[in-house]
Motif scaffolding. Structure first.
Motif, PDB file in Angstrom:
ATOM      1  N   GLY A 195       0.819  -1.208   0.000  1.00 65.36           N
ATOM      2  CA  GLY A 195       0.000   0.000   0.000  1.00 65.36           C
ATOM      3  C   GLY A 195       0.846   1.248   0.000  1.00 65.36           C
ATOM      4  N   VAL A 196       0.181   2.391   0.166  1.00 65.57           N
ATOM      5  CA  VAL A 196       0.836   3.696   0.196  1.00 65.57           C
ATOM      6  C   VAL A 196       0.740   4.254   1.609  1.00 65.57           C
ATOM      7  CG1 VAL A 196       0.852   6.038  -0.755  1.00 65.57           C
ATOM      8  CG2 VAL A 196       0.247   4.103  -2.221  1.00 65.57           C
ATOM      9  N   TYR A 197       1.865   4.744   2.133  1.00 60.09           N
ATOM     10  CA  TYR A 197       1.947   5.193   3.524  1.00 60.09           C
ATOM     11  C   TYR A 197       2.534   6.594   3.624  1.00 60.09           C
ATOM     12  CZ  TYR A 197       1.492   0.199   4.672  1.00 60.09           C
ATOM     13  OH  TYR A 197       1.054  -1.102   4.781  1.00 60.09           O
ATOM     14  N   ILE A 251      -2.266   5.114   3.879  1.00 58.61           N
ATOM     15  CA  ILE A 251      -3.228   5.992   3.220  1.00 58.61           C
ATOM     16  C   ILE A 251      -4.239   5.200   2.403  1.00 58.61           C
ATOM     17  CG2 ILE A 251      -3.481   7.858   1.535  1.00 58.61           C
ATOM     18  CD1 ILE A 251      -0.637   8.711   2.254  1.00 58.61           C
ATOM     19  N   ARG A 252      -3.725   4.232   1.645  1.00 59.41           N
ATOM     20  CA  ARG A 252      -4.608   3.465   0.773  1.00 59.41           C
ATOM     21  C   ARG A 252      -3.916   2.201   0.305  1.00 59.41           C
ATOM     22  NH1 ARG A 252      -2.805   3.937  -4.479  1.00 59.41           N
ATOM     23  NH2 ARG A 252      -1.496   5.789  -4.935  1.00 59.41           N
ATOM     24  N   ASP A 253      -4.709   1.327  -0.325  1.00 60.58           N
ATOM     25  CA  ASP A 253      -4.148   0.143  -0.959  1.00 60.58           C
ATOM     26  C   ASP A 253      -3.508   0.532  -2.291  1.00 60.58           C
ATOM     27  OD1 ASP A 253      -5.035  -1.568   1.059  1.00 60.58           O
ATOM     28  OD2 ASP A 253      -6.975  -1.889   0.070  1.00 60.58           O
ATOM     29  N   GLU A 254      -2.648  -0.319  -2.782  1.00 62.55           N
ATOM     30  CA  GLU A 254      -2.077  -0.107  -4.102  1.00 62.55           C
ATOM     31  C   GLU A 254      -3.136  -0.446  -5.150  1.00 62.55           C
ATOM     32  OE1 GLU A 254       2.216  -1.055  -5.970  1.00 62.55           O
ATOM     33  OE2 GLU A 254       1.019  -2.836  -5.596  1.00 62.55           O
ATOM     34  N   LYS A 255      -3.141   0.293  -6.266  1.00 68.17           N
ATOM     35  CA  LYS A 255      -4.108   0.016  -7.323  1.00 68.17           C
ATOM     36  C   LYS A 255      -3.487   0.297  -8.681  1.00 68.17           C
ATOM     37  CE  LYS A 255      -7.294   2.934  -8.422  1.00 68.17           C
ATOM     38  NZ  LYS A 255      -8.489   3.808  -8.478  1.00 68.17           N
ATOM     39  N   LYS A 256      -4.102  -0.261  -9.699  1.00 67.62           N
ATOM     40  CA  LYS A 256      -3.650  -0.033 -11.065  1.00 67.62           C
ATOM     41  C   LYS A 256      -4.469   1.093 -11.672  1.00 67.62           C
ATOM     42  CE  LYS A 256      -2.715  -2.354 -15.461  1.00 67.62           C
ATOM     43  NZ  LYS A 256      -2.702  -3.658 -16.176  1.00 67.62           N
ATOM     44  N   PHE A 257      -3.779   2.080 -12.244  1.00 70.72           N
ATOM     45  CA  PHE A 257      -4.448   3.235 -12.828  1.00 70.72           C
ATOM     46  C   PHE A 257      -4.523   3.101 -14.351  1.00 70.72           C
ATOM     47  CE2 PHE A 257      -2.681   4.602  -8.779  1.00 70.72           C
ATOM     48  CZ  PHE A 257      -3.777   5.229  -8.200  1.00 70.72           C
ATOM     49  N   GLU A 272      -1.143  15.390  -0.286  1.00 70.69           N
ATOM     50  CA  GLU A 272      -1.902  16.292   0.584  1.00 70.69           C
ATOM     51  C   GLU A 272      -2.313  15.593   1.868  1.00 70.69           C
ATOM     52  OE1 GLU A 272      -5.126  17.570  -1.837  1.00 70.69           O
ATOM     53  OE2 GLU A 272      -3.930  18.978  -3.027  1.00 70.69           O
ATOM     54  N   GLU A 273      -2.784  14.350   1.737  1.00 73.99           N
ATOM     55  CA  GLU A 273      -3.201  13.602   2.923  1.00 73.99           C
ATOM     56  C   GLU A 273      -2.007  13.282   3.811  1.00 73.99           C
ATOM     57  OE1 GLU A 273      -5.685   9.564   4.200  1.00 73.99           O
ATOM     58  OE2 GLU A 273      -5.592  10.174   2.088  1.00 73.99           O
ATOM     59  N   ILE A 277      -1.406  14.308   7.748  1.00 72.36           N
ATOM     60  CA  ILE A 277      -1.151  13.295   8.780  1.00 72.36           C
ATOM     61  C   ILE A 277       0.153  13.582   9.515  1.00 72.36           C
ATOM     62  CG2 ILE A 277      -0.567  10.859   9.144  1.00 72.36           C
ATOM     63  CD1 ILE A 277      -2.501  10.260   6.764  1.00 72.36           C
ATOM     64  N   LEU A 278       1.198  13.881   8.758  1.00 72.26           N
ATOM     65  CA  LEU A 278       2.532  14.070   9.351  1.00 72.26           C
ATOM     66  C   LEU A 278       2.627  15.348  10.167  1.00 72.26           C
ATOM     67  CD1 LEU A 278       4.642  12.900   6.285  1.00 72.26           C
ATOM     68  CD2 LEU A 278       4.120  11.601   8.361  1.00 72.26           C
ATOM     69  N   ASN A 279       1.824  16.328   9.832  1.00 74.33           N
ATOM     70  CA  ASN A 279       1.826  17.564  10.611  1.00 74.33           C
ATOM     71  C   ASN A 279       1.292  17.359  12.021  1.00 74.33           C
ATOM     72  OD1 ASN A 279       2.940  19.221   8.682  1.00 74.33           O
ATOM     73  ND2 ASN A 279       0.985  19.948   7.873  1.00 74.33           N
ATOM     74  N   PHE A 280       0.546  16.276  12.219  1.00 79.28           N
ATOM     75  CA  PHE A 280      -0.053  16.024  13.531  1.00 79.28           C
ATOM     76  C   PHE A 280       0.554  14.810  14.229  1.00 79.28           C
ATOM     77  CE2 PHE A 280      -3.253  18.537  11.335  1.00 79.28           C
ATOM     78  CZ  PHE A 280      -3.622  19.443  12.319  1.00 79.28           C
TER      79      PHE A 280
END
Length: 281
Positions: A195-197, A251-257, A272-273, A277-280
């Motif tokens: 996934g994406v982190y 943040i989300r699962d990996e996906k094919k675009f 952006e997300e 998240i990292l700011n907090f």
């Protein structure tokens, strides 16, 4: 958290007795040497483990080379030769689920029955519970394998870390405004779920905000498992350098675009997300 209580208690007792504090551990993991889990994945590298243990104020770390020969040493011999004659132990703190010696016969009961003979004290640290579950490396692994980083952080006492060297990749990310550093992670290091982190990337003595993809790049070739980090607001050469990733949140699962435009739009949202998240954190 379970190991933390052991370490804290060991340091506390050592200060009380005016003795050095010592931690004894093994490498490689016994399950690897004995063939029970040949593909065993570690939560921490030996260097990470050393740094963590030092952070608790432990004076000495003894890492025993776990071999087939050592696995055949009886619990009584391990106690006498290593714990008494080598380390001169005066007070032993042992976890509820720790065993030593052949056939895992060494435990709190064996130590307790021999304390008068060798002149040491021994105490047992019971399991630390989280929602009625015993905190263990298996529980932590389960959270990581599901990408539940916040749950893993509670048990670890810190965010999960991945360290590796940057190597040259296909350089596709830079063509859409999201250059990534491809990280070669040791094969025996446990990776979180695909996934994406949101993450922090540490190199050059500084922490940088970023996001990391752990996966197979399905929009492109979909081959192999990759760890690629996009470091925000950084434009420099990282090839050959070591990067430490502190993984904060999935943040989300990996996906094919369907194409690069869709991928770029999603990465913009991911960034952006991640920043939010990292700011907090």
């Amino acid at each position: 958290m379970g190991h933390q209580t052991l370490l804290l208690r060991t340091v506390e007792k050592a200060k009380e007795l005016d003795l050095p504090s010592v931690v004894v551990t093994y490498y490689p993991n016994p399950s690897v040497v004995l063939g029970k889990k040949p593909n065993f994945k570690y939560l921490s590298s030996e260097r990470e483990k050393e740094e963590l243990i030092r952070g608790f104020g432990i004076d000495y770390l003894v890492v025993l080379d776990f071999t087939l020969e050592l696995s055949k040493m009886s619990a009584e011999d391990f106690l006498e030769k290593i714990m008494i004659k080598t380390l001169n132990s005066k007070h032993i703190v042992i976890g509820y689920n720790h065993f030593f010696g052949a056939e895992r016969r060494g435990d709190f009961n064996l130590l307790n029955s021999n304390k008068t003979t060798y002149g040491y004290a021994v105490e047992l640290k019971e399991a630390v519970l989280k929602k009625e579950s015993k905190i263990s490396s298996s529980l932590i692994r389960g959270f990581l394998e599901k990408g539940e980083m916040e749950e893993a952080k509670i048990l670890l006492g810190r965010n999960y870390h991945i360290t590796g060297l940057v190597f040259e990749g296909a350089k596709r990310g830079r063509t859409i405004g999201f250059p990534t550093a491809n990280i070669k992670v040791p094969e025996d290091k446990l990776l979180p779920a695909i996934g994406v982190y949101a993450c922090f990337a540490k190199f050059g003595g500084k922490d940088h905000k970023g996001m990391v993809n752990i996966g197979h790049n399905p929009t492109f070739d979909g081959l192999g498992l990759h760890v690629e980090v996009n470091v925000f607001d950084f434009d420099g050469d990282l090839y050959g350098k070591e990067i430490e990733l502190e993984i904060v949140h999935k943040i989300r699962d990996e996906k094919k675009f369907s194409g690069l435009d869709e991928l770029k739009n999603q990465l913009t949202k991911d960034k952006e997300e991640s920043i939010h998240i990292l700011n907090f954190d």
